[in-house]
Design an enzyme around this catalytic site. Structure first.
Site, PDB file in Angstrom:
ATOM      1  N   GLY A  87       0.831  -1.194   0.000  1.00  0.00           N
ATOM      2  CA  GLY A  87       0.000   0.000   0.000  1.00  0.00           C
ATOM      3  C   GLY A  87       0.868   1.248   0.000  1.00  0.00           C
ATOM      4  O   GLY A  87       2.025   1.222  -0.413  1.00  0.00           O
ATOM      5  N   ARG A  88       0.311   2.358   0.474  1.00  0.00           N
ATOM      6  CA  ARG A  88       1.078   3.605   0.505  1.00  0.00           C
ATOM      7  C   ARG A  88       1.990   3.716   1.712  1.00  0.00           C
ATOM      8  O   ARG A  88       2.945   4.481   1.712  1.00  0.00           O
ATOM      9  CB  ARG A  88       0.143   4.815   0.462  1.00  0.00           C
ATOM     10  CG  ARG A  88      -0.283   5.140  -0.949  1.00  0.00           C
ATOM     11  CD  ARG A  88      -0.871   6.517  -1.069  1.00  0.00           C
ATOM     12  NE  ARG A  88      -2.149   6.591  -0.386  1.00  0.00           N
ATOM     13  CZ  ARG A  88      -2.519   7.595   0.408  1.00  0.00           C
ATOM     14  NH1 ARG A  88      -1.729   8.601   0.645  1.00  0.00           N
ATOM     15  NH2 ARG A  88      -3.702   7.572   0.977  1.00  0.00           N
ATOM     16  N   GLU A  91       5.987   3.887   1.491  1.00  0.00           N
ATOM     17  CA  GLU A  91       6.689   5.063   0.965  1.00  0.00           C
ATOM     18  C   GLU A  91       7.174   5.991   2.072  1.00  0.00           C
ATOM     19  O   GLU A  91       8.187   6.658   1.919  1.00  0.00           O
ATOM     20  CB  GLU A  91       5.840   5.817  -0.056  1.00  0.00           C
ATOM     21  CG  GLU A  91       4.729   6.650   0.524  1.00  0.00           C
ATOM     22  CD  GLU A  91       3.861   7.330  -0.526  1.00  0.00           C
ATOM     23  OE1 GLU A  91       3.398   8.450  -0.264  1.00  0.00           O
ATOM     24  OE2 GLU A  91       3.622   6.730  -1.597  1.00  0.00           O
ATOM     25  N   CYS A 117       3.672  -6.366  -2.745  1.00  0.00           N
ATOM     26  CA  CYS A 117       3.318  -5.138  -3.438  1.00  0.00           C
ATOM     27  C   CYS A 117       4.352  -4.036  -3.224  1.00  0.00           C
ATOM     28  O   CYS A 117       5.520  -4.184  -3.555  1.00  0.00           O
ATOM     29  CB  CYS A 117       1.915  -4.733  -2.996  1.00  0.00           C
ATOM     30  SG  CYS A 117       1.091  -3.559  -4.072  1.00  0.00           S
ATOM     31  N   HIS A 118       3.942  -2.907  -2.656  1.00  0.00           N
ATOM     32  CA  HIS A 118       4.848  -1.792  -2.378  1.00  0.00           C
ATOM     33  C   HIS A 118       5.675  -2.009  -1.111  1.00  0.00           C
ATOM     34  O   HIS A 118       6.564  -1.226  -0.819  1.00  0.00           O
ATOM     35  CB  HIS A 118       4.059  -0.479  -2.256  1.00  0.00           C
ATOM     36  CG  HIS A 118       3.541   0.036  -3.561  1.00  0.00           C
ATOM     37  ND1 HIS A 118       2.438  -0.497  -4.171  1.00  0.00           N
ATOM     38  CD2 HIS A 118       3.988   1.023  -4.371  1.00  0.00           C
ATOM     39  CE1 HIS A 118       2.209   0.145  -5.303  1.00  0.00           C
ATOM     40  NE2 HIS A 118       3.137   1.069  -5.456  1.00  0.00           N
ATOM     41  N   TYR A 137       4.955  -4.908  -6.840  1.00  0.00           N
ATOM     42  CA  TYR A 137       4.014  -4.249  -7.742  1.00  0.00           C
ATOM     43  C   TYR A 137       4.830  -3.691  -8.908  1.00  0.00           C
ATOM     44  O   TYR A 137       5.938  -3.180  -8.705  1.00  0.00           O
ATOM     45  CB  TYR A 137       3.264  -3.137  -6.986  1.00  0.00           C
ATOM     46  CG  TYR A 137       2.165  -2.534  -7.804  1.00  0.00           C
ATOM     47  CD1 TYR A 137       1.005  -3.247  -8.070  1.00  0.00           C
ATOM     48  CD2 TYR A 137       2.296  -1.263  -8.351  1.00  0.00           C
ATOM     49  CE1 TYR A 137      -0.005  -2.715  -8.846  1.00  0.00           C
ATOM     50  CE2 TYR A 137       1.293  -0.716  -9.128  1.00  0.00           C
ATOM     51  CZ  TYR A 137       0.141  -1.442  -9.375  1.00  0.00           C
ATOM     52  OH  TYR A 137      -0.852  -0.917 -10.152  1.00  0.00           O
TER      53      TYR A 137
END
Length: 191
Positions: A87-88, A91, A117-118, A137
């Site tokens: 997800g975010r 980051e 994913c992320h 991802y």
């Protein structure tokens, strides 16, 4: 009972937090879900990522997920494995030096690691993917390559294993990701 450290944070992908957390608890592991600067009982907000024909995924509000352990209380040597949600959240989580040092421990001690994913952005920031074949991802491919990893393009419902690391592109891979992580943990599942 073996303990697993589970890294997540605000605006993590809903399925990538809820599903692996519950799957690992279901088979008997003690899973400590943590987020930097948060303690046991705090909540994180999740986001639901979906693929609806746009050039990238869409994002909608998910559930609130209650953390069951305090980040400040983590002693990495107490854990047999590590799981990183996508997800975010990755980051900004990758900017936390304490979190990156935790991740490095699992690689220096060759303990099992799963990332989806992320979540792989945390691995690239920790500088631990050099020489590994892994996936993420697709938008994370340039980071994997720049960090010295060998990016593997695989279907969204598959997982890729190299040494102590299992990675997958997105939440449709949960059955594969968790099955391969369990193998790395030394578990056997019979039906």
């Amino acid at each position: 009972m073996k303990k697993i450290l589970f890294l997540t944070g605000d605006f993590t992908e809903d399925y990538e937090t809820m599903v692996p957390f519950q799957m690992l608890e279901m088979v008997g592991y003690e899973v400590h879900a943590v987020c930097p600067d948060k303690k046991k009982g705090d909540s994180i907000k999740t986001a639901i990522h979906d693929f609806e024909g746009d050039q990238t995924y869409t994002e909608k509000p998910g559930h609130n997920f209650v953390l069951n352990y305090s980040f400040a209380d983590v002693k990495v040597e107490d854990y047999a494995g590590l799981v990183i949600a996508g997800g975010r959240a990755p980051e900004y989580l990758r900017l936390n030096e304490s979190l990156l040092e935790m991740v490095k421990h699992f690689f220096s001690t060759n303990k099992p690691v799963a990332a989806v994913c992320h979540g792989i952005q945390i691995l690239t920031a920790a500088n631990v993917v050099k020489g590994f074949k892994l996936t993420a991802y697709p938008a994370v491919e340039p980071e994997v390559i720049l960090a010295g990893g060998d990016f593997q393009r695989i279907p969204a419902d598959a997982a890729f294993v190299d040494k102590n690391l299992v990675t997958s592109p997105a939440w449709p891979s949960h059955p594969s990701l968790i099955r391969e992580f369990l193998k790395l943990m030394g578990a056997t599942v019979t039906v």
